[in-house]
Design a protein around this motif. Sequence first.
Motif, PDB file in Angstrom:
ATOM      1  N   GLY A 119       0.515  -1.359   0.109  1.00 40.16           N
ATOM      2  CA  GLY A 119      -0.153  -0.389  -0.107  1.00 40.16           C
ATOM      3  C   GLY A 119       1.047   1.581   0.036  1.00 40.16           C
ATOM      4  N   GLN A 120       0.219   2.797   0.262  1.00 42.13           N
ATOM      5  CA  GLN A 120       0.955   3.740  -0.099  1.00 42.13           C
ATOM      6  C   GLN A 120       1.279   4.388   1.036  1.00 42.13           C
ATOM      7  OE1 GLN A 120       2.096   5.351  -2.766  1.00 42.13           O
ATOM      8  NE2 GLN A 120       1.277   3.328  -3.597  1.00 42.13           N
ATOM      9  N   GLY A 121       0.792   3.353   2.326  1.00 40.80           N
ATOM     10  CA  GLY A 121       0.839   4.096   3.736  1.00 40.80           C
ATOM     11  C   GLY A 121       0.532   4.829   4.109  1.00 40.80           C
ATOM     12  N   THR A 122       0.337   4.934   5.669  1.00 44.11           N
ATOM     13  CA  THR A 122      -0.565   5.947   6.419  1.00 44.11           C
ATOM     14  C   THR A 122      -0.005   6.677   7.368  1.00 44.11           C
ATOM     15  OG1 THR A 122      -2.395   6.601   7.499  1.00 44.11           O
ATOM     16  CG2 THR A 122      -2.081   4.191   7.901  1.00 44.11           C
ATOM     17  N   GLN A 123       0.733   7.856   7.945  1.00 48.11           N
ATOM     18  CA  GLN A 123       1.104   8.311   8.830  1.00 48.11           C
ATOM     19  C   GLN A 123       0.195   8.196  10.285  1.00 48.11           C
ATOM     20  OE1 GLN A 123       4.484  10.137   8.535  1.00 48.11           O
ATOM     21  NE2 GLN A 123       4.009   9.496  10.545  1.00 48.11           N
TER      22      GLN A 123
END
Length: 128
Positions: A119-123
């Motif tokens: 995935g693109q990631g979550t902060q």
Amino acid sequence: QLQLVESGGGLVQPGGSLRLSCAASGFTLDVYAIGWFRQAPGKEREGVSCISSSGDTTKIADSVKGRFTISRDNAKNTVYLQMNNLKPEDTGIYYCAAASVPWCNSASYYRPTRYDYWGQGTQVTVSS
């Protein structure tokens, strides 16, 4: 198109909780092992947890053991990472990844090269 999408990140105070979700589109997750990774600024990507395709095997990094729990709901095509008692050192971008090898092995679950889709990631930011 095969895609993983993370959600649930945000800003939380030390001691707080967040639940991250990893949802799939374009394919079903139930034949994949799913891993969670995190990356802090200036540091390498770190393997946090893994859950087998059936959900009967999980691995958790020592740095988060007792605080983080991984689970999955194959009916919803989603994997979760419950994070409790968060600490400032948990800050980073959290990624989920799918591995076509359906199990989680202690010797390899934390290796990014083991996973096929990301995935693109979550902060996640833990700060007072």
